[in-house]
Design an enzyme around this catalytic site. Structure first.
Site, mmCIF file in Angstrom:
data_model
loop_
_atom_site.group_PDB
_atom_site.id
_atom_site.type_symbol
_atom_site.label_atom_id
_atom_site.label_comp_id
_atom_site.label_asym_id
_atom_site.label_seq_id
_atom_site.Cartn_x
_atom_site.Cartn_y
_atom_site.Cartn_z
ATOM 1 N N SER A 1 0.778 -1.241 0.000
ATOM 2 C CA SER A 1 0.000 0.000 0.000
ATOM 3 C C SER A 1 0.813 1.296 0.000
ATOM 4 C CB SER A 1 -0.925 0.009 1.226
ATOM 5 O OG SER A 1 -0.160 0.088 2.414
ATOM 6 N N THR B 1 -8.578 2.809 -4.448
ATOM 7 C CA THR B 1 -8.101 4.108 -3.982
ATOM 8 C C THR B 1 -8.383 5.189 -5.018
ATOM 9 O OG1 THR B 1 -6.036 5.329 -3.665
ATOM 10 C CG2 THR B 1 -5.845 3.258 -4.812
ATOM 11 N N ASP B 2 -8.509 6.428 -4.532
ATOM 12 C CA ASP B 2 -8.672 7.545 -5.480
ATOM 13 C C ASP B 2 -7.409 7.752 -6.322
ATOM 14 O OD1 ASP B 2 -7.024 8.585 -3.479
ATOM 15 O OD2 ASP B 2 -8.246 10.374 -3.100
ATOM 16 N N GLU B 3 -6.281 7.146 -5.896
ATOM 17 C CA GLU B 3 -5.028 7.367 -6.631
ATOM 18 C C GLU B 3 -5.069 6.780 -8.039
ATOM 19 O OE1 GLU B 3 -1.449 6.934 -4.284
ATOM 20 O OE2 GLU B 3 -2.548 7.313 -2.436
ATOM 21 N N TYR C 1 2.383 1.904 -7.486
ATOM 22 C CA TYR C 1 1.302 1.489 -6.566
ATOM 23 C C TYR C 1 -0.065 1.723 -7.204
ATOM 24 C CZ TYR C 1 -2.288 2.181 -2.968
ATOM 25 O OH TYR C 1 -3.467 2.159 -2.257
ATOM 26 N N LYS D 1 -3.092 -0.862 -8.452
ATOM 27 C CA LYS D 1 -4.475 -0.809 -7.970
ATOM 28 C C LYS D 1 -5.445 -0.616 -9.150
ATOM 29 C CE LYS D 1 -5.748 -0.930 -4.248
ATOM 30 N NZ LYS D 1 -6.101 -2.096 -3.388
ATOM 31 N N VAL E 1 9.310 16.711 5.110
ATOM 32 C CA VAL E 1 8.226 17.155 4.215
ATOM 33 C C VAL E 1 8.755 17.111 2.787
ATOM 34 C CG1 VAL E 1 6.783 19.125 3.565
ATOM 35 C CG2 VAL E 1 7.161 18.582 5.989
ATOM 36 N N ASN F 1 -0.250 19.072 2.820
ATOM 37 C CA ASN F 1 0.595 18.297 3.742
ATOM 38 C C ASN F 1 1.198 19.170 4.835
ATOM 39 O OD1 ASN F 1 0.094 16.042 2.200
ATOM 40 N ND2 ASN F 1 2.014 16.178 1.043
HETATM 41 P P1 NAD Z 1 -1.645 -1.852 4.952
HETATM 42 O O1 NAD Z 1 -0.357 -1.865 4.206
HETATM 43 O O2 NAD Z 1 -1.707 -1.253 6.320
HETATM 44 O O3 NAD Z 1 -2.209 -3.339 5.081
HETATM 45 C C1 NAD Z 1 -2.184 -4.255 4.018
HETATM 46 C C2 NAD Z 1 -2.390 -5.641 4.620
HETATM 47 O O4 NAD Z 1 -2.418 -6.567 3.524
HETATM 48 C C3 NAD Z 1 -1.271 -6.081 5.549
HETATM 49 O O5 NAD Z 1 -1.819 -6.662 6.711
HETATM 50 C C4 NAD Z 1 -0.505 -7.108 4.734
HETATM 51 O O6 NAD Z 1 0.122 -8.112 5.532
HETATM 52 C C5 NAD Z 1 -1.605 -7.689 3.866
HETATM 53 N N1 NAD Z 1 -1.105 -8.266 2.608
HETATM 54 C C6 NAD Z 1 -0.282 -7.674 1.693
HETATM 55 N N2 NAD Z 1 -0.046 -8.510 0.675
HETATM 56 C C7 NAD Z 1 -0.751 -9.651 0.935
HETATM 57 C C8 NAD Z 1 -0.925 -10.874 0.253
HETATM 58 N N3 NAD Z 1 -0.297 -11.105 -0.921
HETATM 59 N N4 NAD Z 1 -1.717 -11.828 0.798
HETATM 60 C C9 NAD Z 1 -2.344 -11.606 1.990
HETATM 61 N N5 NAD Z 1 -2.199 -10.466 2.697
HETATM 62 C C10 NAD Z 1 -1.418 -9.505 2.164
HETATM 63 O O7 NAD Z 1 -2.678 -1.130 3.974
HETATM 64 P P2 NAD Z 1 -3.967 -0.251 4.319
HETATM 65 O O8 NAD Z 1 -3.551 1.175 4.389
HETATM 66 O O9 NAD Z 1 -4.709 -0.870 5.413
HETATM 67 O O10 NAD Z 1 -4.767 -0.421 2.942
HETATM 68 C C11 NAD Z 1 -5.687 -1.501 2.779
HETATM 69 C C12 NAD Z 1 -6.308 -1.420 1.401
HETATM 70 O O11 NAD Z 1 -6.975 -0.166 1.243
HETATM 71 C C13 NAD Z 1 -5.291 -1.500 0.271
HETATM 72 O O12 NAD Z 1 -5.858 -2.271 -0.759
HETATM 73 C C14 NAD Z 1 -5.116 -0.051 -0.176
HETATM 74 O O13 NAD Z 1 -4.771 0.011 -1.527
HETATM 75 C C15 NAD Z 1 -6.505 0.504 0.085
HETATM 76 N N6 NAD Z 1 -6.570 1.949 0.372
HETATM 77 C C16 NAD Z 1 -5.795 2.502 1.339
HETATM 78 C C17 NAD Z 1 -5.906 3.861 1.614
HETATM 79 C C18 NAD Z 1 -5.098 4.503 2.713
HETATM 80 O O14 NAD Z 1 -5.174 5.726 2.910
HETATM 81 N N7 NAD Z 1 -4.323 3.766 3.502
HETATM 82 C C19 NAD Z 1 -6.813 4.648 0.902
HETATM 83 C C20 NAD Z 1 -7.598 4.037 -0.097
HETATM 84 C C21 NAD Z 1 -7.466 2.685 -0.332
HETATM 85 P P1 TYD Z 2 1.321 8.992 2.200
HETATM 86 O O1 TYD Z 2 0.866 8.946 3.610
HETATM 87 O O2 TYD Z 2 2.500 8.162 1.784
HETATM 88 O O3 TYD Z 2 0.039 8.670 1.303
HETATM 89 P P2 TYD Z 2 -0.147 8.791 -0.322
HETATM 90 O O4 TYD Z 2 1.159 8.995 -0.959
HETATM 91 O O5 TYD Z 2 -0.737 7.459 -0.665
HETATM 92 O O6 TYD Z 2 -1.089 9.939 -0.516
HETATM 93 O O7 TYD Z 2 1.673 10.498 1.821
HETATM 94 C C1 TYD Z 2 0.700 11.529 1.981
HETATM 95 C C2 TYD Z 2 1.323 12.804 1.478
HETATM 96 O O8 TYD Z 2 2.383 13.174 2.358
HETATM 97 C C3 TYD Z 2 1.952 12.667 0.114
HETATM 98 O O9 TYD Z 2 1.755 13.894 -0.605
HETATM 99 C C4 TYD Z 2 3.436 12.490 0.397
HETATM 100 C C5 TYD Z 2 3.633 13.284 1.664
HETATM 101 N N1 TYD Z 2 4.695 12.782 2.576
HETATM 102 C C6 TYD Z 2 5.675 13.663 3.051
HETATM 103 O O10 TYD Z 2 5.709 14.856 2.718
HETATM 104 N N2 TYD Z 2 6.632 13.156 3.900
HETATM 105 C C7 TYD Z 2 6.658 11.850 4.291
HETATM 106 O O11 TYD Z 2 7.564 11.425 5.043
HETATM 107 C C8 TYD Z 2 5.626 10.977 3.799
HETATM 108 C C9 TYD Z 2 5.600 9.521 4.179
HETATM 109 C C10 TYD Z 2 4.659 11.483 2.947
#
Ligand code: NAD
Ligand code: TYD
Length: 367
Positions: A86, A140-142, A165, A169, A221, A264
């Site tokens: 992720s 994800t919105d990404e 990434y 997705k 940052v 940020n």
């Molecule tokens: P995370 O990295 O905290 O957790 C991912 C989990 O998936 C971990 O527990 C890892 O062990 C497990 N995993 C990874 N590869 C695996 C595999 N091959 N088989 C089984 N388990 C596996 O991620 P998160 O932030 O909780 O994100 C969860 C989901 O939500 C992801 O699909 C991510 O793309 C999506 N998402 C995240 C965000 C965000 O802001 N974090 C926003 C939108 C969508």
């Molecule tokens: P992040 O939490 O990695 O989420 P995403 O890249 O999926 O949006 O980063 C959020 C924002 O913060 C992104 O614009 C990158 C920035 N960032 C920093 O400026 N410093 C850092 O150490 C990290 C991890 C992210």
């Protein structure tokens, strides 16, 4: 009684979702499959261990025989796929595992769902399925790429991912779509903005900054810090997915977001102020009285390659069609989250040990 396969349930959002579902649906059985990468942590689920409706199975979603056996064993009605690599920065360093877990893993889950749920074929040769089954992909919105100063992502915004990434997705989303179109598998996709809240792994912006302020470490940052993310509390993401499972239409994509755009640098400044104030109150058992916390900790570092400038979610489809609303304001959500981190320093130290520490040294020694 439904039986739900939740993948990636030991990660940040997945563990919040497992708990959310066990609380909101005491009649559901939840099977959590997670391979426990560096980001997967069973400590996140300590309070549901022993719940008779909860089962953990360690394994990889790419492992087809393992997933097939699970479908045989549990007869799932629903799959919610969170399992993924992720972190954008890691995908820039090493994209391959992103393709394996995020794309191949999704393919395996789709195939096994299709195989196990199929009841026959209709007159046109399309598969038919058991009533009430659903495959839900957490996206994800990404996948939409980056916005300029104006505009928002809607569900019909063209897919234009910019990082390995988000490309992985987007690829997974397209596979999910294709199984809906070609095989009529009942699928839904949610595309959510950046989440924050408890159990967020401290490589991501918000927990990393909280952790570094507490440790009086510099706050890295990227670039000018003016990139914008649209933050949503993780519990609101969970309620959004639950709403889609309950009321969403098969074949549809739903954006989930809370209309909460922040630069940020504003987030970093807020964390400095809030953590400083909380520690100066003397209410936390932390060896930092807050007196040295200031904006001097901010260090502008080299920008991320291909850094998306702005994300913003138009959530009108899920709010008007399904009646979902976020429950947290950012102010209450971020204050609660910071308090959670201050009260859970042991959890933070545990996840920061080992592999993550090596990753941190590698990433930030270059910047
Ligand atoms: P995370 O990295 O905290 O957790 C991912 C989990 O998936 C971990 O527990 C890892 O062990 C497990 N995993 C990874 N590869 C695996 C595999 N091959 N088989 C089984 N388990 C596996 O991620 P998160 O932030 O909780 O994100 C969860 C989901 O939500 C992801 O699909 C991510 O793309 C999506 N998402 C995240 C965000 C965000 O802001 N974090 C926003 C939108 C969508
Ligand atoms: P992040 O939490 O990695 O989420 P995403 O890249 O999926 O949006 O980063 C959020 C924002 O913060 C992104 O614009 C990158 C920035 N960032 C920093 O400026 N410093 C850092 O150490 C990290 C991890 C992210």
């Amino acid at each position: 009684m439904k039986t739900i396969l939740i993948t990636g349930g030991a990660g940040f959002i997945g563990s919040n979702f497992v708990k959310y579902m066990l609380n909101s649906h005491p009649d559901y059985k939840i099977v959590n499959v997670d391979v426990l990468t560096y980001a997967g942590n069973l400590e996140n689920l300590a309070d549901v261990e022993g719940n008779p409706n909860y089962v953990f199975a360690k394994g990889d979603i790419v492992d087809r025989p393992f997933i097939a056996d699970l479908f045989d064993q549990y007869d799932f009605d629903t799959v919610v796929n969170f399992a993924a690599e992720s972190h954008v920065d890691r995908s820039i360093e090493d994209p391959e595992i992103f393709i394996k877990s995020n794309v191949m893993g999704t393919l395996v889950l789709l195939d096994e769902a299709k195989f196990h749920w199929q009841t026959g074929k209709d007159d046109n040769g399309y598969p038919t399925y058991r009533d009430g089954v659903r495959y839900h992909q957490v996206s994800t919105d990404e996948v939409y790429g980056a916005l300029g100063k104006t505009g928002m992502f809607t569900e019909v915004t063209p897919i234009a991912p910019n990082s390995p990434y988000s490309a992985s997705k987007a690829s997974a989303d397209l596979l999910v779509r294709s199984y809906g179109q070609t095989f009529k598998l009942p699928v839904t996709i949610s595309r959510c903005s950046n989440n924050y809240g408890p159990y967020h792994f401290p490589e991501k912006l918000i927990p990393l900054m909280i952790s570094n302020v507490v440790a009086l470490k510099s706050l890295p940052v990227y670039g000018d810090g003016m990139q914008i993310r649209d933050w949503l509390h993780v519990k609101d993401h969970c309620s959004g997915i639950d709403t889609i499972l309950e009321k969403g239409m098969a074949g549809e994509v739903y954006n989930i977001g809370g209309n909460n755009e922040k630069a940020n640098i504003d987030i970093v400044n807020l964390i400095i102020e809030d953590v400083g104030e909380m520690l100066r109150s003397g209410k936390y058992a932390i060896d930092n009285d807050g007196s040295k916390i200031s904006k001097d900790l901010i260090t502008y570092v080299e920008d991320r390659l291909g850094h998306d400038r702005r994300y913003a979610i138009d959530n009108s489809k899920i709010t008007t069609e399904l009646g979902w609303e976020p429950s947290y304001t950012f102010e209450e959500g971020i204050a609660e989250t910071i308090k959670w981190y201050l009260n859970n320093q042991e959890w933070l130290e545990q996840v920061k040990s080992g592999d993550y520490q090596q990753y941190y040294e590698k990433m930030y020694s270059k910047k």
